[in-house]
Design an enzyme around this catalytic site. Sequence first.
Site, short mmCIF file in Angstrom:
data_model
loop_
_atom_site.label_atom_id
_atom_site.label_comp_id
_atom_site.label_asym_id
_atom_site.label_seq_id
_atom_site.Cartn_x
_atom_site.Cartn_y
_atom_site.Cartn_z
N GLY A 21 7.17 -7.84 5.03
CA GLY A 21 6.20 -8.30 4.03
C GLY A 21 6.00 -9.80 3.99
O GLY A 21 5.42 -10.32 3.04
N ASN A 81 4.67 3.23 6.01
CA ASN A 81 5.44 3.28 4.76
C ASN A 81 4.57 2.73 3.64
O ASN A 81 4.33 1.52 3.57
CB ASN A 81 6.72 2.44 4.95
CG ASN A 81 7.54 2.34 3.69
OD1 ASN A 81 7.28 3.04 2.70
ND2 ASN A 81 8.55 1.49 3.71
N TRP A 82 4.10 3.61 2.79
CA TRP A 82 3.16 3.18 1.73
C TRP A 82 3.88 2.52 0.55
O TRP A 82 3.25 1.98 -0.34
CB TRP A 82 2.34 4.37 1.23
CG TRP A 82 1.45 4.99 2.29
CD1 TRP A 82 1.33 4.59 3.60
CD2 TRP A 82 0.57 6.11 2.13
NE1 TRP A 82 0.42 5.39 4.26
CE2 TRP A 82 -0.06 6.33 3.39
CE3 TRP A 82 0.24 6.95 1.06
CZ2 TRP A 82 -0.99 7.36 3.59
CZ3 TRP A 82 -0.68 7.97 1.26
CH2 TRP A 82 -1.30 8.17 2.51
N LYS A 83 5.19 2.63 0.53
CA LYS A 83 5.99 2.06 -0.57
C LYS A 83 5.47 2.54 -1.93
O LYS A 83 5.01 3.67 -2.03
CB LYS A 83 6.04 0.53 -0.45
CG LYS A 83 6.48 0.09 0.96
CD LYS A 83 6.85 -1.35 1.07
CE LYS A 83 7.25 -1.66 2.50
NZ LYS A 83 7.77 -2.99 2.68
N HIS A 101 16.10 1.91 3.81
CA HIS A 101 15.14 0.81 3.89
C HIS A 101 15.75 -0.42 3.22
O HIS A 101 16.48 -0.30 2.23
CB HIS A 101 13.83 1.22 3.20
CG HIS A 101 12.74 0.21 3.43
ND1 HIS A 101 12.65 -0.94 2.69
CD2 HIS A 101 11.75 0.16 4.35
CE1 HIS A 101 11.62 -1.65 3.14
NE2 HIS A 101 11.06 -1.00 4.14
N GLY A 112 4.45 -1.34 7.03
CA GLY A 112 4.33 -1.33 5.58
C GLY A 112 2.92 -1.69 5.14
O GLY A 112 2.00 -0.88 5.18
N GLY A 113 2.73 -2.95 4.76
CA GLY A 113 1.46 -3.41 4.21
C GLY A 113 0.24 -2.99 5.03
O GLY A 113 -0.77 -2.51 4.47
N SER A 136 6.19 -6.82 9.29
CA SER A 136 4.93 -7.54 9.52
C SER A 136 4.20 -7.11 10.78
O SER A 136 3.56 -7.94 11.43
CB SER A 136 5.18 -9.05 9.50
OG SER A 136 5.61 -9.46 8.22
P1 PGA Z 1 5.69 -4.70 6.32
O1 PGA Z 1 6.81 -3.64 5.84
O2 PGA Z 1 4.99 -4.08 7.51
O3 PGA Z 1 4.79 -4.85 5.14
O4 PGA Z 1 6.40 -5.95 6.71
C1 PGA Z 1 7.56 -2.90 6.77
C2 PGA Z 1 8.51 -1.99 6.05
O5 PGA Z 1 8.98 -2.36 4.96
O6 PGA Z 1 8.81 -0.88 6.50
#
Ligand code: PGA
Length: 263
Positions: free
Chosen positions: A177, A12-14, A100, A237-238, A216
Amino acid sequence: MNPLRRPLIAGNWKMNAGGQQSCLLAGDIARGASGVRRVQVVVAPPFTALAAVAQEFAEAQSTIGIAAQNMHPSESGAFTGEISASMLHDSGATWVILGHSERRHLFGESDELIAHKVRSALAADLRPIVCVGETQAERESERTLEVIDRQLADVIGPLSQQPGTGVIAYEPVWAIGTGQVARPEDAALVHSHIRGLLAAVSEELAATTRILYGGSVKPDNIAAMLAVADVDGALIGGAALDASGFCAMIRTAQELAERAEEG
Ligand code: PGA
């Protein structure tokens, strides 16, 4: 991991990697994941980069799937700033992340709206990745399973109409995150609870629905999460913005899937 369900690794690149950067990232991931067959890979770029990423994957003859990060439940109309399922299709997306926690908590999306989006996505032939998860306060007051039940109450019915099409992602809000990953035993509890909710509707639904863990996930902790029986992949995500780390996680999933298959 269960050898009956193909593991899914989703990035997920957000609101990152729009434009040119999305093509570079997509190209690096396509190269790094080439030859990976046992694991299904999906990336979710921002809306503006969907078509460019689709083009990049087509040129690389990559089978990596493309997800949008959100959609409006209506087909068209006076909804300024919104994007419909058919527009996502036109841009090359075949998946969509729905519910999400950032949509729920920063943009006030309700369980009802998310269920509406899930129904619309399925009707439009887009595969939903439905996110659920409790906040820190809900966790501390031991309401995790109650929250999951509520978030899934109106979603499981639509998913059961097309078993195996939709995916559920368990993402504890306090782990997103923050670098604070859930303990495998905590994820195990919630994942097996979700599997039970699916089984209460149909055995086929429970056997075919992938349940991802998110929050995370990093190259150094993904193996421990994927080792949990009811974890069928990860929503990242990150750490999905770094192509080499993301591809390392895909390879870890591939190795574990092969091992699970060998029994
Ligand atoms: P994260 O995000 O891996 O940065 O914790 C996961 C997500 O929001 O899907």
